[in-house]
Design a protein around this motif. Structure first.
Motif, PDB file in Angstrom:
ATOM      1  N   PRO A 162      40.180  29.080  47.089  1.00  0.00           N
ATOM      2  CA  PRO A 162      40.487  29.210  45.655  1.00  0.00           C
ATOM      3  C   PRO A 162      39.190  29.065  44.862  1.00  0.00           C
ATOM      4  N   ILE A 163      39.045  29.856  43.823  1.00  0.00           N
ATOM      5  CA  ILE A 163      37.832  29.750  43.024  1.00  0.00           C
ATOM      6  C   ILE A 163      37.828  28.411  42.274  1.00  0.00           C
ATOM      7  N   PRO A 164      36.654  27.824  42.029  1.00  0.00           N
ATOM      8  CA  PRO A 164      36.580  26.510  41.369  1.00  0.00           C
ATOM      9  C   PRO A 164      36.566  26.619  39.836  1.00  0.00           C
ATOM     10  N   ARG A 165      37.509  27.383  39.307  1.00  0.00           N
ATOM     11  CA  ARG A 165      37.676  27.599  37.870  1.00  0.00           C
ATOM     12  C   ARG A 165      38.930  28.450  37.714  1.00  0.00           C
ATOM     13  N   ARG A 166      39.345  28.701  36.489  1.00  0.00           N
ATOM     14  CA  ARG A 166      40.430  29.646  36.240  1.00  0.00           C
ATOM     15  C   ARG A 166      39.823  30.899  35.616  1.00  0.00           C
ATOM     16  N   GLN A 167      40.454  32.053  35.842  1.00  0.00           N
ATOM     17  CA  GLN A 167      39.919  33.287  35.288  1.00  0.00           C
ATOM     18  C   GLN A 167      41.037  34.202  34.819  1.00  0.00           C
ATOM     19  N   CYS A 168      40.649  35.173  34.010  1.00  0.00           N
ATOM     20  CA  CYS A 168      41.540  36.211  33.531  1.00  0.00           C
ATOM     21  C   CYS A 168      40.686  37.458  33.324  1.00  0.00           C
ATOM     22  N   TYR A 169      41.129  38.575  33.857  1.00  0.00           N
ATOM     23  CA  TYR A 169      40.386  39.827  33.709  1.00  0.00           C
ATOM     24  C   TYR A 169      41.083  40.689  32.664  1.00  0.00           C
ATOM     25  N   LEU A 170      40.337  41.059  31.637  1.00  0.00           N
ATOM     26  CA  LEU A 170      40.834  41.857  30.515  1.00  0.00           C
ATOM     27  C   LEU A 170      40.021  43.146  30.456  1.00  0.00           C
ATOM     28  N   ALA A 171      40.690  44.277  30.248  1.00  0.00           N
ATOM     29  CA  ALA A 171      39.940  45.530  30.178  1.00  0.00           C
ATOM     30  C   ALA A 171      40.812  46.649  29.651  1.00  0.00           C
ATOM     31  N   LEU A 172      40.153  47.757  29.365  1.00  0.00           N
ATOM     32  CA  LEU A 172      40.871  48.975  29.023  1.00  0.00           C
ATOM     33  C   LEU A 172      41.593  49.472  30.275  1.00  0.00           C
ATOM     34  N   PRO A 173      42.680  50.219  30.109  1.00  0.00           N
ATOM     35  CA  PRO A 173      43.415  50.720  31.279  1.00  0.00           C
ATOM     36  C   PRO A 173      42.498  51.526  32.212  1.00  0.00           C
ATOM     37  N   GLY A 174      42.721  51.367  33.520  1.00  0.00           N
ATOM     38  CA  GLY A 174      41.958  52.109  34.513  1.00  0.00           C
ATOM     39  C   GLY A 174      40.642  51.486  34.908  1.00  0.00           C
ATOM     40  N   CYS A 175      40.303  50.327  34.352  1.00  0.00           N
ATOM     41  CA  CYS A 175      39.016  49.673  34.632  1.00  0.00           C
ATOM     42  C   CYS A 175      39.202  48.522  35.622  1.00  0.00           C
ATOM     43  N   GLU A 176      39.642  48.839  36.826  1.00  0.00           N
ATOM     44  CA  GLU A 176      39.803  47.812  37.851  1.00  0.00           C
ATOM     45  C   GLU A 176      38.421  47.315  38.281  1.00  0.00           C
ATOM     46  N   TYR A 177      38.367  46.048  38.690  1.00  0.00           N
ATOM     47  CA  TYR A 177      37.101  45.403  39.043  1.00  0.00           C
ATOM     48  C   TYR A 177      37.311  44.618  40.334  1.00  0.00           C
ATOM     49  N   ARG A 178      36.381  44.736  41.283  1.00  0.00           N
ATOM     50  CA  ARG A 178      36.505  44.052  42.563  1.00  0.00           C
ATOM     51  C   ARG A 178      35.292  43.150  42.772  1.00  0.00           C
ATOM     52  N   TYR A 179      35.563  41.915  43.193  1.00  0.00           N
ATOM     53  CA  TYR A 179      34.479  41.060  43.670  1.00  0.00           C
ATOM     54  C   TYR A 179      35.037  40.098  44.705  1.00  0.00           C
ATOM     55  N   SER A 180      34.212  39.724  45.651  1.00  0.00           N
ATOM     56  CA  SER A 180      34.574  38.810  46.747  1.00  0.00           C
ATOM     57  C   SER A 180      35.885  39.198  47.412  1.00  0.00           C
ATOM     58  N   GLY A 181      36.104  40.494  47.590  1.00  0.00           N
ATOM     59  CA  GLY A 181      37.274  40.967  48.309  1.00  0.00           C
ATOM     60  C   GLY A 181      38.557  41.011  47.507  1.00  0.00           C
ATOM     61  N   THR A 182      38.506  40.741  46.210  1.00  0.00           N
ATOM     62  CA  THR A 182      39.702  40.724  45.371  1.00  0.00           C
ATOM     63  C   THR A 182      39.619  41.825  44.323  1.00  0.00           C
ATOM     64  N   LEU A 183      40.631  42.696  44.274  1.00  0.00           N
ATOM     65  CA  LEU A 183      40.692  43.735  43.251  1.00  0.00           C
ATOM     66  C   LEU A 183      41.452  43.179  42.058  1.00  0.00           C
ATOM     67  N   LEU A 184      40.802  43.188  40.909  1.00  0.00           N
ATOM     68  CA  LEU A 184      41.407  42.667  39.680  1.00  0.00           C
ATOM     69  C   LEU A 184      41.935  43.828  38.848  1.00  0.00           C
ATOM     70  N   THR A 185      43.218  43.782  38.546  1.00  0.00           N
ATOM     71  CA  THR A 185      43.839  44.756  37.653  1.00  0.00           C
ATOM     72  C   THR A 185      43.814  44.155  36.250  1.00  0.00           C
ATOM     73  N   PRO A 186      43.377  44.922  35.260  1.00  0.00           N
ATOM     74  CA  PRO A 186      43.186  44.317  33.937  1.00  0.00           C
ATOM     75  C   PRO A 186      44.472  43.987  33.196  1.00  0.00           C
ATOM     76  N   GLU A 187      44.385  42.878  32.483  1.00  0.00           N
ATOM     77  CA  GLU A 187      45.361  42.526  31.457  1.00  0.00           C
ATOM     78  C   GLU A 187      44.914  43.227  30.170  1.00  0.00           C
ATOM     79  N   PRO A 188      45.839  43.490  29.236  1.00  0.00           N
ATOM     80  CA  PRO A 188      45.439  44.107  27.967  1.00  0.00           C
ATOM     81  C   PRO A 188      44.496  43.204  27.176  1.00  0.00           C
ATOM     82  N   LEU A 189      43.604  43.821  26.435  1.00  0.00           N
ATOM     83  CA  LEU A 189      42.656  43.084  25.593  1.00  0.00           C
ATOM     84  C   LEU A 189      43.348  42.602  24.325  1.00  0.00           C
ATOM     85  N   PRO A 190      43.363  41.294  24.064  1.00  0.00           N
ATOM     86  CA  PRO A 190      43.847  40.824  22.762  1.00  0.00           C
ATOM     87  C   PRO A 190      42.951  41.387  21.646  1.00  0.00           C
ATOM     88  N   ARG A 191      43.533  41.599  20.480  1.00  0.00           N
ATOM     89  CA  ARG A 191      42.801  42.213  19.366  1.00  0.00           C
ATOM     90  C   ARG A 191      41.487  41.492  19.081  1.00  0.00           C
TER      91      ARG A 191
END
Length: 167
Positions: free
Chosen positions: A23-52
């Protein structure tokens, strides 16, 4: 902004480091425009919508830099025991020379930077500060006994949209 950050869907996922899941030693949340998936350390992050408010901050950073940011990896550190290890943002979906901006909220923490394997330098990140990182710079947020209060960082990136859909 603190109220917006408190409402994010924070997670503490596992990552693969040297072939082992942790488990990572922090909490995280990935936010992005649709279609902007991001991968690091073997984990693919699907974006949550960007708050205004976060989208507005991203637009401001883009006006200052022409960086074309379209995603944010938000990390929250509940105390000085939570950390981020040495890394550089060089994932293929970021392109060959990725810009990076870190906006800090909450407690002051020292980020360490290094350009060579044996030489590092500390910079203190105050609430509301913006740090522009050159492509390829190694950085970490080490554990700190002095840090007692929470800190949240918003790390803005430019991800190639659809990078993982074509693979």
């Amino acid at each position: 902004m603190e109220r917006v950050l408190a409402r994010l869907p924070w997670r503490q996922p596992e990552v693969t480091v040297f072939g082992r899941r942790h488990p990572i030693p922090r909490r995280q949340c990935y936010l992005a425009l649709p279609g902007c998936e991001y991968r690091y350390s073997g984990t693919l992050l699907t974006p949550e919508p960007l708050p205004r408010e976060v989208a507005d901050l991203m637009q401001w950073l883009n006006r200052q830099s022409q960086a074309g940011f379209n995603s944010v990896l938000a990390n929250t550190y509940r105390d000085g025991g939570e950390r981020m290890g040495w890394h550089r943002d060089n994932e293929p979906e970021l392109g060959p020379s990725p810009p990076l901006a870190i906006v800090s909220f909450g407690a002051r923490r020292r980020l360490r930077l290094r350009w060579t394997p044996k030489d590092s330098q500390a910079i203190e990140l105050a609430p509301g500060s913006v740090l522009w990182l050159a492509p390829g710079v190694w950085h970490c947020l080490p554990a700190s006994r002095r840090a007692q209060a929470p800190r949240t960082s918003l790390t803005f990136r430019r991800v190639i949209p659809g990078f993982y859909r074509s693979r």
